[in-house]
Design an enzyme around this catalytic site. Sequence first.
Site, short mmCIF file in Angstrom:
data_model
loop_
_atom_site.label_atom_id
_atom_site.label_comp_id
_atom_site.label_asym_id
_atom_site.label_seq_id
_atom_site.Cartn_x
_atom_site.Cartn_y
_atom_site.Cartn_z
N GLU A 84 2.29 9.66 -5.36
CA GLU A 84 0.84 10.04 -4.69
C GLU A 84 0.56 10.29 -3.53
OE1 GLU A 84 1.11 5.55 -7.82
OE2 GLU A 84 1.71 6.40 -5.51
N CYS A 102 -2.67 11.13 3.36
CA CYS A 102 -1.18 10.65 3.50
C CYS A 102 -0.26 11.50 2.06
CB CYS A 102 -1.34 9.26 3.08
SG CYS A 102 0.47 8.36 3.29
N CYS A 134 12.73 7.55 -3.46
CA CYS A 134 12.82 7.84 -1.82
C CYS A 134 14.17 6.33 -1.91
CB CYS A 134 12.10 6.44 -0.78
SG CYS A 134 12.46 6.59 1.23
N CYS A 192 14.14 0.10 1.28
CA CYS A 192 13.53 -0.90 2.56
C CYS A 192 12.81 -2.45 1.83
CB CYS A 192 12.11 -0.19 3.58
SG CYS A 192 12.83 0.83 5.15
N CYS A 220 9.39 -2.27 0.93
CA CYS A 220 8.70 -0.99 0.03
C CYS A 220 8.82 -1.04 -1.15
CB CYS A 220 8.82 -0.03 1.23
SG CYS A 220 8.39 1.09 0.56
N SER A 275 9.40 3.73 12.22
CA SER A 275 9.53 2.70 11.60
C SER A 275 10.21 1.64 12.02
CB SER A 275 8.96 2.84 9.92
OG SER A 275 8.12 3.33 9.31
N LEU A 276 9.66 0.21 12.96
CA LEU A 276 10.95 0.24 13.88
C LEU A 276 11.03 -1.25 12.99
CD1 LEU A 276 12.67 0.42 15.97
CD2 LEU A 276 10.89 -0.50 17.75
N ASN A 296 1.53 -5.44 3.51
CA ASN A 296 0.92 -4.90 2.30
C ASN A 296 1.69 -5.51 1.28
OD1 ASN A 296 -1.60 -3.48 3.61
ND2 ASN A 296 -0.41 -2.16 4.15
N CYS A 356 -0.31 1.32 2.49
CA CYS A 356 1.30 1.09 3.39
C CYS A 356 1.91 0.70 2.37
CB CYS A 356 1.16 1.47 4.19
SG CYS A 356 0.75 1.72 5.85
N1 SAH Z 1 10.08 6.99 4.58
C1 SAH Z 1 9.27 7.07 5.76
C2 SAH Z 1 7.69 6.90 5.69
C3 SAH Z 1 7.51 6.91 4.35
S1 SAH Z 1 6.54 4.75 4.41
C4 SAH Z 1 8.87 5.66 7.08
O1 SAH Z 1 9.94 5.11 6.87
O2 SAH Z 1 8.73 5.88 7.79
C5 SAH Z 1 5.30 4.51 5.35
C6 SAH Z 1 5.09 3.55 6.59
O3 SAH Z 1 4.11 2.70 5.28
C7 SAH Z 1 5.95 3.52 7.02
O4 SAH Z 1 6.28 2.72 8.33
C8 SAH Z 1 6.67 1.97 6.06
O5 SAH Z 1 6.87 0.95 7.21
C9 SAH Z 1 5.60 1.47 6.22
N2 SAH Z 1 5.29 0.22 4.74
C10 SAH Z 1 6.26 0.25 3.67
N3 SAH Z 1 6.19 -0.55 3.18
C11 SAH Z 1 5.67 -1.80 3.64
C12 SAH Z 1 4.40 -2.30 3.24
N4 SAH Z 1 4.60 -3.39 2.55
N5 SAH Z 1 3.29 -3.05 4.13
C13 SAH Z 1 2.95 -2.39 5.20
N6 SAH Z 1 3.79 -1.44 5.72
C14 SAH Z 1 4.71 -0.67 4.66
#
Ligand code: SAH
Length: 350
Positions: free
Chosen positions: A102, A115, A122, A126, A129, A224-225, A300, A343
């Site tokens: 996507e 994006c 992946c 996380c 996600c 992504s902290l 989200n 996201c």
């Molecule tokens: N793997 C990379 C890039 C892909 S995710 C990373 O971890 O940064 C892109 C961004 O979306 C990251 O900051 C991730 O933490 C965030 N993200 C993932 N799930 C999310 C959610 N449910 N709500 C908001 N942001 C989210």
Amino acid sequence: MNHTRDDNNLPPEDIKSMTLEELAQEVAAMGLPPFRAKQIYAWIQQRGAESFGKMTDLSASLRAALAEKFEIFPCAIEKRLVSEYNETVKYLFKLRDGEMIEAVLMKYKYGHTLCVSSQAGCKMGCAFCASARCGFARNLTASEMLGQIHAAQKDRQIRVSHVVLMGMGEPLDNFENVNRFLELVSFDPGLNIGMRNISLSTCGLVPQIYELMEKKLQLTLSVSLHAPNDEIRSRLMPVNRRYPVDTLLKACRDYVKATGRRISFEYIMISGVNDSGDCAKELAAKLKGMLCHVNLIPANEFTDGGFKRSGGARVEAFSAVLSGKGINVTLRRSLGGDIDAACGQLRKRN
Ligand code: SAH
């Protein structure tokens, strides 16, 4: 950047992943004059040609010879969802082996941002996600990352001016192909998108952050902290068990020192998990003195995610603590929530 043709097993027929230099070698080996390489490269990279048949200024026999030897890897629009509130578009693309990925196109005052996904699925797992839920299929080739941009441009008849590597996948877990993509996407002739208009987002793979640092690119590194300490972060992000918060932040400080580029920290706000005043204070203390910026994103929600986004007042309070301590902070505007394009909502559904 010096690539070799077999870094990460570049498929020999994958012509769209080749640099102009590599293509020139192929073209020379076919006994053709060097200007042909530029011509073919521009068709593929600048105009996004999907087949050799479209290359009308090449002879029929040359087109046939190219088609015999090479393949322009497809990134075909399988589905397109357009948000009813703004012009955000979510694409589902089908790749040559049937894998689905996507991408999301967003319109801002300054241009169009795509994006882009870097992997089909992946491995990072996380907790918040959706992309993590479908597991990992494979790395994308550079051509498949470029293909997402070509497809979106053609579909909407626009020029993509900014790219964020924030779609499905962990870009630093596909380092060679992402590097190749960065080189090709910023090349002229080609898509010619400047490094300063590119952001790469990582969950925090420390060795690769150092590798990227060596390249001294002008892109924006986003990290992504999502938590100020190991206790919370390890619960949300398994990668933190390998590279804990302090190790990650040390790498970030080193990165800023070496590149002079400000780091952008992403922090999704999850109700009752990482959004307390104490978390904000701890975060501010850890980031003190670093050339950085914190992007707060109300999490989200997705159907089986099992967590709630923080309320507006909590987000405001958290933001106030950070800015009170001198940390640059912004709230991310969420686009595309109505089409599951926000996201963390990107997820392949076959
Ligand atoms: N793997 C990379 C890039 C892909 S995710 C990373 O971890 O940064 C892109 C961004 O979306 C990251 O900051 C991730 O933490 C965030 N993200 C993932 N799930 C999310 C959610 N449910 N709500 C908001 N942001 C989210």
